[in-house]
Design a protein around this motif. Structure first.
Motif, mmCIF file in Angstrom:
data_model
loop_
_atom_site.group_PDB
_atom_site.id
_atom_site.type_symbol
_atom_site.label_atom_id
_atom_site.label_comp_id
_atom_site.label_asym_id
_atom_site.label_seq_id
_atom_site.Cartn_x
_atom_site.Cartn_y
_atom_site.Cartn_z
ATOM 1 N N SER A 80 1.022 -1.156 -0.031
ATOM 2 C CA SER A 80 -0.189 -0.186 -0.111
ATOM 3 C C SER A 80 0.816 1.377 0.044
ATOM 4 C CB SER A 80 -0.774 0.277 1.071
ATOM 5 O OG SER A 80 -1.474 1.364 1.255
ATOM 6 N N TYR A 81 0.912 1.990 -1.046
ATOM 7 C CA TYR A 81 1.490 3.061 -1.067
ATOM 8 C C TYR A 81 0.637 4.479 -1.388
ATOM 9 C CZ TYR A 81 5.756 0.817 -2.928
ATOM 10 O OH TYR A 81 6.678 -0.014 -3.214
ATOM 11 N N GLY A 82 0.783 5.321 -0.226
ATOM 12 C CA GLY A 82 -0.022 6.293 -0.248
ATOM 13 C C GLY A 82 0.269 7.748 -0.327
ATOM 14 N N LEU A 83 -0.471 8.609 -0.467
ATOM 15 C CA LEU A 83 -0.053 9.917 -0.661
ATOM 16 C C LEU A 83 -1.478 10.900 -0.145
ATOM 17 C CD1 LEU A 83 1.440 12.043 -3.381
ATOM 18 C CD2 LEU A 83 -0.614 12.790 -2.686
ATOM 19 N N GLN A 133 5.552 10.020 -9.095
ATOM 20 C CA GLN A 133 6.037 10.754 -10.171
ATOM 21 C C GLN A 133 5.024 10.784 -11.242
ATOM 22 O OE1 GLN A 133 8.983 12.595 -9.942
ATOM 23 N NE2 GLN A 133 9.067 11.522 -7.657
ATOM 24 N N GLU A 134 3.801 10.128 -11.173
ATOM 25 C CA GLU A 134 2.744 10.262 -12.114
ATOM 26 C C GLU A 134 2.246 11.670 -12.116
ATOM 27 O OE1 GLU A 134 0.105 6.879 -11.887
ATOM 28 O OE2 GLU A 134 1.567 5.646 -12.345
ATOM 29 N N TYR A 135 1.894 12.241 -13.249
ATOM 30 C CA TYR A 135 1.551 13.637 -13.484
ATOM 31 C C TYR A 135 0.062 13.710 -14.432
ATOM 32 C CZ TYR A 135 4.027 14.249 -17.677
ATOM 33 O OH TYR A 135 4.745 14.127 -18.628
ATOM 34 N N CYS A 196 -0.227 21.184 -7.255
ATOM 35 C CA CYS A 196 0.353 19.973 -7.802
ATOM 36 C C CYS A 196 0.602 19.233 -6.356
ATOM 37 C CB CYS A 196 1.766 20.443 -8.418
ATOM 38 S SG CYS A 196 1.583 21.115 -10.247
ATOM 39 N N TRP A 197 0.838 17.913 -6.608
ATOM 40 C CA TRP A 197 1.185 17.235 -5.380
ATOM 41 C C TRP A 197 2.903 17.459 -5.374
ATOM 42 C CZ3 TRP A 197 -3.329 17.949 -5.184
ATOM 43 C CH2 TRP A 197 -4.328 17.085 -5.856
ATOM 44 N N ARG A 198 3.328 17.334 -4.202
ATOM 45 C CA ARG A 198 4.582 17.696 -3.620
ATOM 46 C C ARG A 198 5.666 17.007 -4.158
ATOM 47 N NH1 ARG A 198 4.301 20.211 2.246
ATOM 48 N NH2 ARG A 198 2.142 21.284 2.136
ATOM 49 N N ALA A 202 9.223 20.576 -10.625
ATOM 50 C CA ALA A 202 8.724 21.473 -11.104
ATOM 51 C C ALA A 202 8.224 21.327 -12.570
ATOM 52 C CB ALA A 202 9.610 23.054 -11.102
ATOM 53 N N SER A 203 8.732 20.796 -13.393
ATOM 54 C CA SER A 203 8.800 20.377 -14.893
ATOM 55 C C SER A 203 7.284 19.562 -15.218
ATOM 56 C CB SER A 203 9.815 19.929 -15.619
ATOM 57 O OG SER A 203 10.123 18.688 -15.119
ATOM 58 N N PHE A 204 7.277 18.363 -14.315
ATOM 59 C CA PHE A 204 6.110 17.699 -14.052
ATOM 60 C C PHE A 204 4.894 18.222 -13.448
ATOM 61 C CE2 PHE A 204 8.293 13.205 -13.859
ATOM 62 C CZ PHE A 204 8.883 13.336 -15.207
ATOM 63 N N CYS A 205 5.171 19.194 -12.681
ATOM 64 C CA CYS A 205 3.863 19.955 -12.153
ATOM 65 C C CYS A 205 3.341 20.987 -13.221
ATOM 66 C CB CYS A 205 4.486 21.010 -10.961
ATOM 67 S SG CYS A 205 3.074 22.208 -10.190
#
Length: 363
Positions: A80-83, A133-135, A196-198, A202-205
């Motif tokens: 279980s990975y959570g954010l 890292q998914e955006y 954006c999620w932290r 910056a580029s992915f955001c």
């Protein structure tokens, strides 16, 4: 575990040692916008459910101080990975309440192993793999309000506000907001929040917000729109939904948070979902059903042991029997009261009525 009779039944979230007790909770930031569930079902749901509980306990510690947290428990395929993250203008108290609401609603995705939930003030996601890292993703979408259609002047202001917020956010810790007055009107504006999620660079955001802005501007001429993307959230409205910018005295500080929930809260939601899974498994194999039953008991025990011992009578005394004079405000899922414990600590007590049986469980 002892039982006691309390009238009426309740759910309580206590925030102890707050640096500042917010007198106003503003708009109900704990209101759900959308719940998006995955499509993978584990062979034995008890393991990922238990891992989810452990992950969320870890994240809750981080949410108390920074409004953001990530954690993982277990190994694939049952990991279980959570954010979890609150939007940048949410107060400490509002953030904690929003987090616990998201935590109680996301288990509705079980037995599917994974999902994300957007609330007005925060976001939460859980998966069985590292997604940090998914955006962008297949479930990215825009939700358009349909209350009223706006004129061309508002549409121009909304576009300008979206561009301002989206441009500023990547270089401002992933968060920005904007207000642009509508030309030719006395007191109308377009309001925008971009976050954006932290975990994103910056580029992915920037890539996420550009995608989201293109999606959300498709909601015009409607008066409101929200973009729910894998790595970010954008909202515009003709109503001022933005929270006051915290000053030096009300910025997020260190607090201690304790949740004491009746069985009908998170425990029942998770366990109820798990029992539903076991019912399905019963029609497949008796062996899996028996194994799941034992795991359910262990999960109940884990959830109960994560709580602390606060008597209802103690909380009632601290809040002067939940006197109206001690009411701080109302969040998305209950009323918050301030109180003082016998040792002098200030607390905020979240109270929510859920039935008329007048029974609660003393953890």
């Amino acid at each position: 575990m002892k039982k006691f009779i309390a009238s009426p039944s309740f759910i309580i979230i206590i925030l102890v040692n707050l640096q500042v007790l917010d007198a106003s909770l503003g708009e109900p930031m704990a209101q759900m916008v959308d719940l998006i569930c995955g499509n993978q079902t584990p062979r034995n749901p008890s393991i990922p459910i238990a891992n989810f509980v452990a992950t969320m306990e870890n994240i809750s510690v981080q949410m108390r101080t920074s409004g953001f947290g990530i954690a993982s428990t277990g190994s694939r395929p049952d990991a279980s990975y959570g954010l979890a993250q609150c939007y940048g203008d949410l107060s400490t108290l509002g953030c904690v309440l929003c987090y616990f609401e998201a935590r109680s609603l996301l288990p509705q995705c079980f037995p599917v192993n994974g999902g994300m939930i957007f609330l007005e003030g925060c976001f939460m996601r859980a998966e069985n793999y590292s997604f940090y890292q998914e955006y962008i993703g297949p479930n990215d979408r825009a939700i358009c309000g349909n209350r009223t259609q706006k004129n061309s002047a508002f549409r121009a202001s909304a576009r300008q506000a979206v561009v301002q917020a989206v441009s500023a956010a990547p270089n401002s810790n992933g968060y920005a907001r904007a207000q642009v007055a509508v030309s030719g009107t006395a007191n109308e504006s377009a309001y925008v929040l971009a976050n954006c999620w932290r975990t994103l660079s910056a580029s992915f955001c920037r890539a996420c917000l550009e995608n989201a802005s293109a999606s959300i501007l498709g909601c015009l001429p409607w008066s409101e729109g929200r973009a729910l993307n894998t790595g970010c959230f954008v909202r515009y409205s003709d109503t001022n939904f933005l929270n006051p910018i915290p000053g030096n005295g009300s910025s997020r500080g260190t607090i201690t948070v304790i949740i004491v929930a009746a069985v009908s809260s998170i425990s029942v939601l998770v366990i109820g979902a798990f029992i539903g899974v076991l019912y399905i498994w019963k029609h497949r194999t008796i062996q899996k059903k028996r194994k799941g039953s034992g795991d359910a008991k262990k999960l109940v025990k884990t959830l109960h042991h994560s709580s602390l011992n606060f008597k209802y009578s103690t909380l009632e005394k601290a809040t002067d029997s939940f006197d109206e004079a001690n009411k701080l405000g109302r969040g998305g899922f209950g009323t918050v009261y301030k109180g003082v414990l016998q040792d002098g600590r200030e607390i905020a007590v979240k109270r929510h009525f859920f039935n008329n049986k007048h029974r609660a469980t003393d953890f």
